[in-house]
Write a protein that holds these residues in place. Structure first.
Motif, mmCIF file in Angstrom:
data_model
loop_
_atom_site.group_PDB
_atom_site.id
_atom_site.type_symbol
_atom_site.label_atom_id
_atom_site.label_comp_id
_atom_site.label_asym_id
_atom_site.label_seq_id
_atom_site.Cartn_x
_atom_site.Cartn_y
_atom_site.Cartn_z
ATOM 1 N N THR A 52 -3.934 -1.602 13.808
ATOM 2 C CA THR A 52 -3.697 -0.160 13.761
ATOM 3 C C THR A 52 -3.777 0.363 12.337
ATOM 4 O OG1 THR A 52 -2.316 -0.261 15.735
ATOM 5 C CG2 THR A 52 -2.024 1.654 14.312
ATOM 6 N N CYS A 53 -3.171 -0.355 11.409
ATOM 7 C CA CYS A 53 -3.217 0.049 10.002
ATOM 8 C C CYS A 53 -4.658 0.154 9.529
ATOM 9 C CB CYS A 53 -2.437 -0.948 9.152
ATOM 10 S SG CYS A 53 -2.511 -0.611 7.378
ATOM 11 N N TYR A 54 -5.440 -0.874 9.793
ATOM 12 C CA TYR A 54 -6.826 -0.881 9.332
ATOM 13 C C TYR A 54 -7.630 0.236 10.004
ATOM 14 C CZ TYR A 54 -11.287 -2.573 7.682
ATOM 15 O OH TYR A 54 -12.509 -2.658 7.065
ATOM 16 N N CYS A 55 -7.446 0.420 11.283
ATOM 17 C CA CYS A 55 -8.146 1.478 12.018
ATOM 18 C C CYS A 55 -7.841 2.850 11.408
ATOM 19 C CB CYS A 55 -7.742 1.445 13.489
ATOM 20 S SG CYS A 55 -8.460 2.766 14.483
ATOM 21 N N ASN A 56 -6.562 3.156 11.252
ATOM 22 C CA ASN A 56 -6.177 4.452 10.683
ATOM 23 C C ASN A 56 -6.714 4.621 9.268
ATOM 24 O OD1 ASN A 56 -4.805 5.074 13.022
ATOM 25 N ND2 ASN A 56 -2.778 4.646 12.188
ATOM 26 N N ASP A 57 -6.660 3.549 8.496
ATOM 27 C CA ASP A 57 -7.104 3.641 7.107
ATOM 28 C C ASP A 57 -8.616 3.785 6.984
ATOM 29 O OD1 ASP A 57 -4.454 3.515 6.494
ATOM 30 O OD2 ASP A 57 -4.542 1.585 5.463
ATOM 31 N N ILE A 58 -9.376 3.259 7.932
ATOM 32 C CA ILE A 58 -10.835 3.481 7.935
ATOM 33 C C ILE A 58 -11.110 4.973 8.015
ATOM 34 C CG2 ILE A 58 -12.873 3.371 9.454
ATOM 35 C CD1 ILE A 58 -12.796 0.952 7.715
ATOM 36 N N TYR A 59 -10.448 5.658 8.944
ATOM 37 C CA TYR A 59 -10.645 7.108 9.067
ATOM 38 C C TYR A 59 -10.242 7.826 7.778
ATOM 39 C CZ TYR A 59 -11.545 6.703 14.098
ATOM 40 O OH TYR A 59 -12.076 6.397 15.333
ATOM 41 N N ARG A 60 -9.104 7.437 7.206
ATOM 42 C CA ARG A 60 -8.612 8.076 5.976
ATOM 43 C C ARG A 60 -9.588 7.880 4.824
ATOM 44 N NH1 ARG A 60 -3.708 5.096 3.804
ATOM 45 N NH2 ARG A 60 -5.337 3.809 2.895
ATOM 46 N N ALA A 68 -18.665 10.455 8.196
ATOM 47 C CA ALA A 68 -18.218 10.757 9.554
ATOM 48 C C ALA A 68 -18.120 9.456 10.353
ATOM 49 C CB ALA A 68 -19.190 11.713 10.229
ATOM 50 N N VAL A 69 -16.938 9.197 10.889
ATOM 51 C CA VAL A 69 -16.700 8.015 11.727
ATOM 52 C C VAL A 69 -16.355 8.517 13.122
ATOM 53 C CG1 VAL A 69 -15.203 6.026 12.111
ATOM 54 C CG2 VAL A 69 -15.960 6.575 9.794
ATOM 55 N N LEU A 105 -21.233 1.607 4.940
ATOM 56 C CA LEU A 105 -20.235 1.020 5.846
ATOM 57 C C LEU A 105 -19.644 -0.253 5.261
ATOM 58 C CD1 LEU A 105 -21.476 1.460 9.520
ATOM 59 C CD2 LEU A 105 -19.459 2.437 8.423
ATOM 60 N N GLU A 106 -20.475 -1.088 4.688
ATOM 61 C CA GLU A 106 -19.964 -2.324 4.076
ATOM 62 C C GLU A 106 -18.991 -2.006 2.954
ATOM 63 O OE1 GLU A 106 -20.947 -6.658 2.527
ATOM 64 O OE2 GLU A 106 -22.231 -5.641 3.949
ATOM 65 N N LYS A 107 -19.329 -1.027 2.134
ATOM 66 C CA LYS A 107 -18.434 -0.615 1.047
ATOM 67 C C LYS A 107 -17.128 -0.073 1.613
ATOM 68 C CE LYS A 107 -18.170 2.419 -2.966
ATOM 69 N NZ LYS A 107 -18.792 3.517 -3.705
ATOM 70 N N LEU A 108 -17.211 0.762 2.662
ATOM 71 C CA LEU A 108 -16.018 1.326 3.297
ATOM 72 C C LEU A 108 -15.145 0.227 3.895
ATOM 73 C CD1 LEU A 108 -14.362 3.758 4.376
ATOM 74 C CD2 LEU A 108 -15.887 3.734 6.383
ATOM 75 N N ILE A 109 -15.746 -0.709 4.586
ATOM 76 C CA ILE A 109 -15.012 -1.820 5.200
ATOM 77 C C ILE A 109 -14.276 -2.637 4.142
ATOM 78 C CG2 ILE A 109 -15.368 -4.066 6.336
ATOM 79 C CD1 ILE A 109 -17.512 -2.589 8.077
ATOM 80 N N ASN A 110 -14.964 -2.991 3.067
ATOM 81 C CA ASN A 110 -14.348 -3.803 2.008
ATOM 82 C C ASN A 110 -13.271 -3.033 1.257
ATOM 83 O OD1 ASN A 110 -15.893 -6.060 2.621
ATOM 84 N ND2 ASN A 110 -17.540 -5.420 1.263
ATOM 85 N N HIS A 111 -13.552 -1.773 0.958
ATOM 86 C CA HIS A 111 -12.558 -0.968 0.249
ATOM 87 C C HIS A 111 -11.292 -0.813 1.100
ATOM 88 C CE1 HIS A 111 -10.643 2.108 -2.120
ATOM 89 N NE2 HIS A 111 -10.613 2.894 -1.040
ATOM 90 N N THR A 112 -11.465 -0.506 2.377
ATOM 91 C CA THR A 112 -10.310 -0.318 3.252
ATOM 92 C C THR A 112 -9.497 -1.605 3.360
ATOM 93 O OG1 THR A 112 -11.495 1.403 4.464
ATOM 94 C CG2 THR A 112 -9.557 0.454 5.540
ATOM 95 N N ASP A 113 -10.170 -2.743 3.375
ATOM 96 C CA ASP A 113 -9.463 -4.026 3.379
ATOM 97 C C ASP A 113 -8.568 -4.154 2.153
ATOM 98 O OD1 ASP A 113 -9.182 -6.927 4.389
ATOM 99 O OD2 ASP A 113 -9.836 -7.177 2.308
ATOM 100 N N SER A 114 -9.009 -3.617 1.035
ATOM 101 C CA SER A 114 -8.239 -3.761 -0.211
ATOM 102 C C SER A 114 -7.090 -2.760 -0.328
ATOM 103 C CB SER A 114 -9.164 -3.634 -1.422
ATOM 104 O OG SER A 114 -9.566 -2.289 -1.614
ATOM 105 N N VAL A 115 -7.102 -1.681 0.467
ATOM 106 C CA VAL A 115 -6.047 -0.668 0.349
ATOM 107 C C VAL A 115 -5.156 -0.552 1.583
ATOM 108 C CG1 VAL A 115 -7.341 0.713 -1.330
ATOM 109 C CG2 VAL A 115 -7.504 1.265 1.112
#
Length: 132
Positions: A52-60, A68-69, A105-115
């Motif tokens: 849930t955290c990761y999902c919400n943070d992807i949108y943020r 746009a996701v 998307l790869e950048k977004l995925i990796n960045h979100t993993d770090s935050v």
């Protein structure tokens, strides 16, 4: 930000309230077939928390980059042994539908993993104290 969770359980009744600051929400989790305890175990809730955290943070994080996701799916998996043993081998896989390029998307995925806050909290370790 102050966050809390309360579980109150008695025969055939399971009440769950989560609160962030002064915003409380009830989550419906049925009791076990025995009538006592939760039908969802702590390991499942831990993995749900991470997903849930990761999902919400992807949108943020996507919104910050004007990406746009339209859909996010996060599968989180962990291995648990016998009673009292900690979980190991936690891993997850996100699937994101977006108008972004594969590189974005790869950048977004990796960045979100770090935050992602729950991920960061668990990776750093945490103190858990029994209040009396």
């Amino acid at each position: 930000m102050k966050v809390s969770a309360i579980v109150k359980n008695r025969q055939n009744e399971n009440s769950v309230i989560v609160t962030t600051n002064d915003n409380s929400k009830t989550i419906v989790i049925p009791v076990r077939p025995s009538g006592y305890g939760s039908s969802v175990n702590g390991a499942e809730l831990l993995l749900l928390s991470l997903a849930t955290c990761y999902c919400n943070d992807i949108y943020r994080e996507a919104a910050k980059e004007n990406i746009a996701v339209s859909e996010v799916e996060v599968e989180f998996i962990g291995d648990f042994g016998g009673e009292g043993e900690p979980g190991t081998n936690f891993r997850y896989k996100p699937a994101i539908k977006s108008n972004a390029t594969p590189q974005q998307l790869e950048k977004l995925i990796n960045h979100t993993d770090s935050v992602a806050e729950i991920h960061k909290t668990l990776r750093l370790g945490l103190n858990i104290n029994l209040l009396k």
